[in-house]
Design a protein around this motif. Structure first.
Motif, PDB file in Angstrom:
ATOM      1  N   ARG A   1      64.070  30.997  37.126  1.00  0.00           N
ATOM      2  CA  ARG A   1      65.008  32.094  37.357  1.00  0.00           C
ATOM      3  C   ARG A   1      66.389  31.580  37.757  1.00  0.00           C
ATOM      4  NH1 ARG A   1      59.957  33.931  37.890  1.00  0.00           N
ATOM      5  NH2 ARG A   1      59.509  36.172  37.707  1.00  0.00           N
ATOM      6  N   GLY A   2      66.816  30.502  37.128  1.00  0.00           N
ATOM      7  CA  GLY A   2      68.184  30.048  37.311  1.00  0.00           C
ATOM      8  C   GLY A   2      69.139  31.059  36.695  1.00  0.00           C
ATOM      9  N   PRO A   3      70.454  30.846  36.794  1.00  0.00           N
ATOM     10  CA  PRO A   3      71.427  31.810  36.273  1.00  0.00           C
ATOM     11  C   PRO A   3      71.200  32.188  34.809  1.00  0.00           C
ATOM     12  CG  PRO A   3      72.524  30.157  37.597  1.00  0.00           C
ATOM     13  CD  PRO A   3      71.101  29.703  37.455  1.00  0.00           C
ATOM     14  N   THR A   4      70.749  31.242  33.985  1.00  0.00           N
ATOM     15  CA  THR A   4      70.543  31.551  32.568  1.00  0.00           C
ATOM     16  C   THR A   4      69.144  32.063  32.267  1.00  0.00           C
ATOM     17  OG1 THR A   4      69.803  29.305  32.047  1.00  0.00           O
ATOM     18  CG2 THR A   4      72.159  29.725  31.916  1.00  0.00           C
ATOM     19  N   GLY A   5      68.194  31.828  33.181  1.00  0.00           N
ATOM     20  CA  GLY A   5      66.786  32.085  32.901  1.00  0.00           C
ATOM     21  C   GLY A   5      66.448  33.468  32.350  1.00  0.00           C
ATOM     22  N   PRO A   6      66.873  34.549  33.017  1.00  0.00           N
ATOM     23  CA  PRO A   6      66.485  35.886  32.546  1.00  0.00           C
ATOM     24  C   PRO A   6      67.041  36.251  31.180  1.00  0.00           C
ATOM     25  CG  PRO A   6      67.199  35.940  34.841  1.00  0.00           C
ATOM     26  CD  PRO A   6      67.565  34.593  34.306  1.00  0.00           C
ATOM     27  N   TRP A   7      68.053  35.502  30.703  1.00  0.00           N
ATOM     28  CA  TRP A   7      68.707  35.846  29.445  1.00  0.00           C
ATOM     29  C   TRP A   7      68.153  35.074  28.252  1.00  0.00           C
ATOM     30  CZ3 TRP A   7      71.781  39.967  29.855  1.00  0.00           C
ATOM     31  CH2 TRP A   7      72.267  40.285  31.119  1.00  0.00           C
ATOM     32  N   ILE A   8      67.186  34.226  28.501  1.00  0.00           N
ATOM     33  CA  ILE A   8      66.673  33.345  27.457  1.00  0.00           C
ATOM     34  C   ILE A   8      65.239  33.718  27.111  1.00  0.00           C
ATOM     35  CG2 ILE A   8      66.075  30.944  26.901  1.00  0.00           C
ATOM     36  CD1 ILE A   8      68.223  30.080  28.894  1.00  0.00           C
ATOM     37  N   HIS A   9      64.905  33.639  25.841  1.00  0.00           N
ATOM     38  CA  HIS A   9      63.520  33.801  25.416  1.00  0.00           C
ATOM     39  C   HIS A   9      63.194  32.736  24.386  1.00  0.00           C
ATOM     40  CE1 HIS A   9      59.778  35.426  23.896  1.00  0.00           C
ATOM     41  NE2 HIS A   9      59.723  36.101  25.036  1.00  0.00           N
ATOM     42  N   PRO A  10      62.070  32.036  24.557  1.00  0.00           N
ATOM     43  CA  PRO A  10      61.135  32.129  25.683  1.00  0.00           C
ATOM     44  C   PRO A  10      61.817  31.750  26.994  1.00  0.00           C
ATOM     45  CG  PRO A  10      60.177  30.888  23.853  1.00  0.00           C
ATOM     46  CD  PRO A  10      61.621  31.066  23.540  1.00  0.00           C
ATOM     47  N   HIS A  11      61.362  32.388  28.097  1.00  0.00           N
ATOM     48  CA  HIS A  11      61.969  32.122  29.388  1.00  0.00           C
ATOM     49  C   HIS A  11      61.686  30.685  29.828  1.00  0.00           C
ATOM     50  CE1 HIS A  11      63.146  36.240  29.967  1.00  0.00           C
ATOM     51  NE2 HIS A  11      61.918  36.652  29.721  1.00  0.00           N
ATOM     52  N   PRO A  12      62.620  30.071  30.568  1.00  0.00           N
ATOM     53  CA  PRO A  12      62.363  28.731  31.097  1.00  0.00           C
ATOM     54  C   PRO A  12      61.075  28.717  31.908  1.00  0.00           C
ATOM     55  CG  PRO A  12      64.657  29.349  31.421  1.00  0.00           C
ATOM     56  CD  PRO A  12      63.949  30.574  30.945  1.00  0.00           C
ATOM     57  N   ARG A  13      60.368  27.612  31.851  1.00  0.00           N
ATOM     58  CA  ARG A  13      59.081  27.530  32.515  1.00  0.00           C
ATOM     59  C   ARG A  13      59.179  27.768  34.016  1.00  0.00           C
ATOM     60  NH1 ARG A  13      56.491  29.037  30.680  1.00  0.00           N
ATOM     61  NH2 ARG A  13      56.001  27.760  28.887  1.00  0.00           N
ATOM     62  N   ASP A  14      58.273  28.598  34.519  1.00  0.00           N
ATOM     63  CA  ASP A  14      58.092  28.813  35.944  1.00  0.00           C
ATOM     64  C   ASP A  14      57.000  27.841  36.391  1.00  0.00           C
ATOM     65  OD1 ASP A  14      57.413  29.645  38.478  1.00  0.00           O
ATOM     66  OD2 ASP A  14      57.231  31.770  37.980  1.00  0.00           O
ATOM     67  N   TYR A  15      57.387  26.793  37.111  1.00  0.00           N
ATOM     68  CA  TYR A  15      56.432  25.747  37.489  1.00  0.00           C
ATOM     69  C   TYR A  15      55.423  26.207  38.537  1.00  0.00           C
ATOM     70  CZ  TYR A  15      60.285  22.931  35.577  1.00  0.00           C
ATOM     71  OH  TYR A  15      61.277  22.413  34.782  1.00  0.00           O
TER      72      TYR A  15
END
Length: 398
Positions: free
Chosen positions: A155-169
């Motif tokens: 959930r970094g600044p770009t995370g919600p705007w990207i698909h697939p979303h960046p991995r949540d570790y």
């Protein structure tokens, strides 16, 4: 713009992602000034977003609006899934949890794993020393945080705007691993380094292959640290909410920590199965591809076609373990997030991709797994398929 790029970047994401990657030095190509570790006053955020406990079989038929990550995850409940809300943890337990996490894992400026003798021995085996983690944290802050967030929550600044979303570790699981087994497997260090080196084609995760090997290793170690911390937090919150007034703060957090560390050590000590692929031009390859095709398409075979409809070109949306939407891979595409080789496909076939609901091939012989891997690895390349199978896969020619 190619279809893959449209799929990754939605709404204002292209500009956000562009400037973010420029600032972080994507691909190791923009060095910029050296970034030191985190300021000493910073603390990891306490988890407030939903814990996905069980995902439903059904899912929406389209992605949620761009930037609506939390709302999309909340849809899990509407479709029959189960979530827990960390905000419902009683205040006294929240304070105890915050205190335990900071004493055990430190702060961003001084990450560490502190526990009993068993925990510290496991941390040593995993090379998660304070010095290694401090170096990894500095690199992570510069290269990874804008997408994956300081906590590793995606959930970094770009995370919600990207698909697939960046991995949540924080789930403690990864999709593309070589660890033997079929359960919720941990990644091996080499798996994480490989992802950093080559990126994940078709997603916003770039290659950092220009970075020195030592830096890739340090980032991977820090990712493991964030995963352990996040999963310990996840499990404690879950147990508190599922069994109110029964959580034993004296012993249970230590048990959860040691269990997580033990699983990561077990993954690191495992030995991936290696196979020898047939040369493409040989009869053995053609025969293997033909057997793999039968396994892929027949109900009494592996049944892959039930999810990878039209060989993955018509896969339906489904929830993954993070509560976000994914589709079964389009196997006609040459770009493969988990690798293109027959060996890579063998690992996906035999171990599955648990976080994305792809089951492992069980109850079949190893030769069947090898045949299926040859077929799926050859699907993007018509000249590697027997003529009759090529006509089925590519009815319009290619």
């Amino acid at each position: 713009m190619p279809w893959g790029s449209r799929f990754i970047c939605q709404g204002p994401a292209p500009l956000v992602l562009f400037f973010s990657l420029c600032l972080t030095g994507c691909n190791g190509c923009i060095r910029g000034p050296k970034v030191e570790s985190y300021p000493s006053h910073m603390r990891y955020d306490q988890r407030k977003d939903l814990l996905v406990i069980r995902v439903p079989e059904k899912a929406p038929t389209e992605l949620p609006p761009s930037g609506k990550l939390e709302e999309g995850i909340a849809n899990v409940v509407q479709f029959g899934g189960v979530v827990l809300d960390p905000k419902q943890v009683p205040a006294p337990d929240q304070e105890l949890l915050t205190d335990f996490l900071e004493k055990t894992f430190g702060i961003p400026a001084a990450p560490a794993i502190v526990g009993d003798a068993q925990a510290e021995q496991a941390a040593t085996k995993l090379q998660l020393s304070p010095q290694e983690l401090l170096l990894g944290a500095s690199l992570y802050r510069r290269r990874c945080q804008d997408c994956h967030g300081m906590n590793g929550d995606g959930r970094g600044p770009t995370g919600p705007w990207i698909h697939p979303h960046p991995r949540d570790y924080r789930q403690g699981v990864f999709k593309f691993v070589t660890t033997p087994g079929v359960s919720a497997r941990k990644a091996r260090h080499a798996d994480l380094v490989r992802t950093l080196t080559y990126g994940l084609p078709g997603t916003s995760m770039p290659s950092f292959g220009l970075l020195p090997e030592a830096e890739l290793s340090q980032i991977a170690h820090y990712v493991v640290y964030l995963s352990i911390r996040g999963r310990v937090e996840f499990q404690i919150i879950r147990e508190i909410l599922e069994n109110p007034h029964e959580f034993d703060w004296e012993s249970r957090p230590k048990e959860i920590l040691n269990r997580q560390l033990s699983e990561w050590v077990g993954a690191e000590e495992s030995v991936p199965v290696q196979i020898t692929a047939y040369e493409v031009s040989t009869p053995q390859h053609q025969e293997s591809v033909r057997r793999g095709y039968e396994l892929f398409t027949k109900p009494n075979g592996a049944g892959c076609i039930s999810c990878h409809a039209q060989f993955g070109q018509d896969g339906k949306w489904q929830f993954d373990v993070w509560g976000t939407l994914v589709r079964p891979g389009n196997l006609i595409e040459a770009r493969r997030k988990g690798g293109k080789s027959v060996q890579d496909h063998y690992h996906r076939v035999t171990g599955g991709i648990g976080p994305s609901n792809m089951p492992a091939l069980v109850g079949k012989s190893d030769q069947m797994a090898i045949d299926l891997a040859h077929f799926t690895a050859s699907l993007p390349y018509p000249d590697q398929l027997p003529p009759d199978i090529r006509a089925i896969v590519y009815p319009d020619g290619k």
